[in-house]
Design a protein around this motif. Structure first.
Motif, PDB file in Angstrom:
ATOM      1  N   LYS A   5       0.835  -1.196   0.000  1.00  0.00           N
ATOM      2  CA  LYS A   5       0.000   0.000   0.000  1.00  0.00           C
ATOM      3  C   LYS A   5       0.872   1.248   0.000  1.00  0.00           C
ATOM      4  O   LYS A   5       2.072   1.181   0.236  1.00  0.00           O
ATOM      5  CB  LYS A   5      -0.959   0.010   1.177  1.00  0.00           C
ATOM      6  N   LEU A   6       0.273   2.374  -0.316  1.00  0.00           N
ATOM      7  CA  LEU A   6       0.999   3.640  -0.375  1.00  0.00           C
ATOM      8  C   LEU A   6       1.487   4.052   1.010  1.00  0.00           C
ATOM      9  O   LEU A   6       0.851   3.736   2.017  1.00  0.00           O
ATOM     10  CB  LEU A   6       0.091   4.736  -0.930  1.00  0.00           C
ATOM     11  N   THR A   7       2.597   4.776   1.043  1.00  0.00           N
ATOM     12  CA  THR A   7       3.116   5.240   2.329  1.00  0.00           C
ATOM     13  C   THR A   7       2.124   6.159   3.031  1.00  0.00           C
ATOM     14  O   THR A   7       2.089   6.193   4.256  1.00  0.00           O
ATOM     15  CB  THR A   7       4.458   5.971   2.156  1.00  0.00           C
ATOM     16  N   THR A   8       1.316   6.874   2.273  1.00  0.00           N
ATOM     17  CA  THR A   8       0.311   7.764   2.878  1.00  0.00           C
ATOM     18  C   THR A   8      -0.795   6.987   3.578  1.00  0.00           C
ATOM     19  O   THR A   8      -1.528   7.558   4.382  1.00  0.00           O
ATOM     20  CB  THR A   8      -0.310   8.687   1.815  1.00  0.00           C
ATOM     21  N   GLU A   9      -0.881   5.696   3.293  1.00  0.00           N
ATOM     22  CA  GLU A   9      -1.909   4.850   3.913  1.00  0.00           C
ATOM     23  C   GLU A   9      -1.346   3.994   5.047  1.00  0.00           C
ATOM     24  O   GLU A   9      -2.082   3.257   5.694  1.00  0.00           O
ATOM     25  CB  GLU A   9      -2.538   3.942   2.859  1.00  0.00           C
ATOM     26  N   MET A  10      -0.042   4.075   5.290  1.00  0.00           N
ATOM     27  CA  MET A  10       0.596   3.233   6.310  1.00  0.00           C
ATOM     28  C   MET A  10       0.498   3.856   7.695  1.00  0.00           C
ATOM     29  O   MET A  10       0.507   5.068   7.833  1.00  0.00           O
ATOM     30  CB  MET A  10       2.070   3.021   5.969  1.00  0.00           C
ATOM     31  N   THR A  11       0.470   2.977   8.691  1.00  0.00           N
ATOM     32  CA  THR A  11       0.514   3.427  10.076  1.00  0.00           C
ATOM     33  C   THR A  11       1.963   3.782  10.419  1.00  0.00           C
ATOM     34  O   THR A  11       2.888   3.449   9.673  1.00  0.00           O
ATOM     35  CB  THR A  11       0.043   2.319  11.034  1.00  0.00           C
ATOM     36  N   LYS A  12       2.180   4.410  11.555  1.00  0.00           N
ATOM     37  CA  LYS A  12       3.535   4.752  11.988  1.00  0.00           C
ATOM     38  C   LYS A  12       4.388   3.502  12.123  1.00  0.00           C
ATOM     39  O   LYS A  12       5.548   3.485  11.716  1.00  0.00           O
ATOM     40  CB  LYS A  12       3.518   5.523  13.308  1.00  0.00           C
ATOM     41  N   ASP A  13       3.831   2.447  12.688  1.00  0.00           N
ATOM     42  CA  ASP A  13       4.582   1.190  12.841  1.00  0.00           C
ATOM     43  C   ASP A  13       4.984   0.607  11.489  1.00  0.00           C
ATOM     44  O   ASP A  13       6.103   0.124  11.319  1.00  0.00           O
ATOM     45  CB  ASP A  13       3.777   0.150  13.628  1.00  0.00           C
ATOM     46  N   GLU A  14       4.076   0.663  10.512  1.00  0.00           N
ATOM     47  CA  GLU A  14       4.389   0.163   9.178  1.00  0.00           C
ATOM     48  C   GLU A  14       5.481   1.011   8.521  1.00  0.00           C
ATOM     49  O   GLU A  14       6.398   0.469   7.893  1.00  0.00           O
ATOM     50  CB  GLU A  14       3.135   0.155   8.304  1.00  0.00           C
TER      51      GLU A  14
END
Length: 72
Positions: free
Chosen positions: A17-26
């Motif tokens: 998924k896009l970095t804009t959709e990732m959580t901080k942990d991801e």
């Protein structure tokens, strides 16, 4: 003989998924993975990883040495 200063440009991808959709942990996990791959590639060629911290620029060498790079 003067050491060459040629940057190593990394190609990355394959994220699900896009970095804009990732959580901080991801994001932390992805950045750790990219850093690990960058070190492996640079260090295998005897080159340093160059990074900035607190407004200064440093080089980390394969032997673990970290030195500040002075602007000329």
């Amino acid at each position: 003989m003067e050491q060459q200063r040629v940057p190593i440009f990394l190609r990355y991808g394959g994220a699900e998924k896009l970095t804009t959709e990732m959580t901080k942990d991801e994001l932390d996990q992805v950045s750790d993975s990219i850093l690990k791959r960058a070190k492996e590639k640079a260090f295998s060629k005897g080159r340093p990883i160059v990074f900035g911290e607190d407004g200064k620029v440093y080089a980390e060498w394969p032997d673990g040495r970290i030195e500040e790079i002075k602007a000329e």
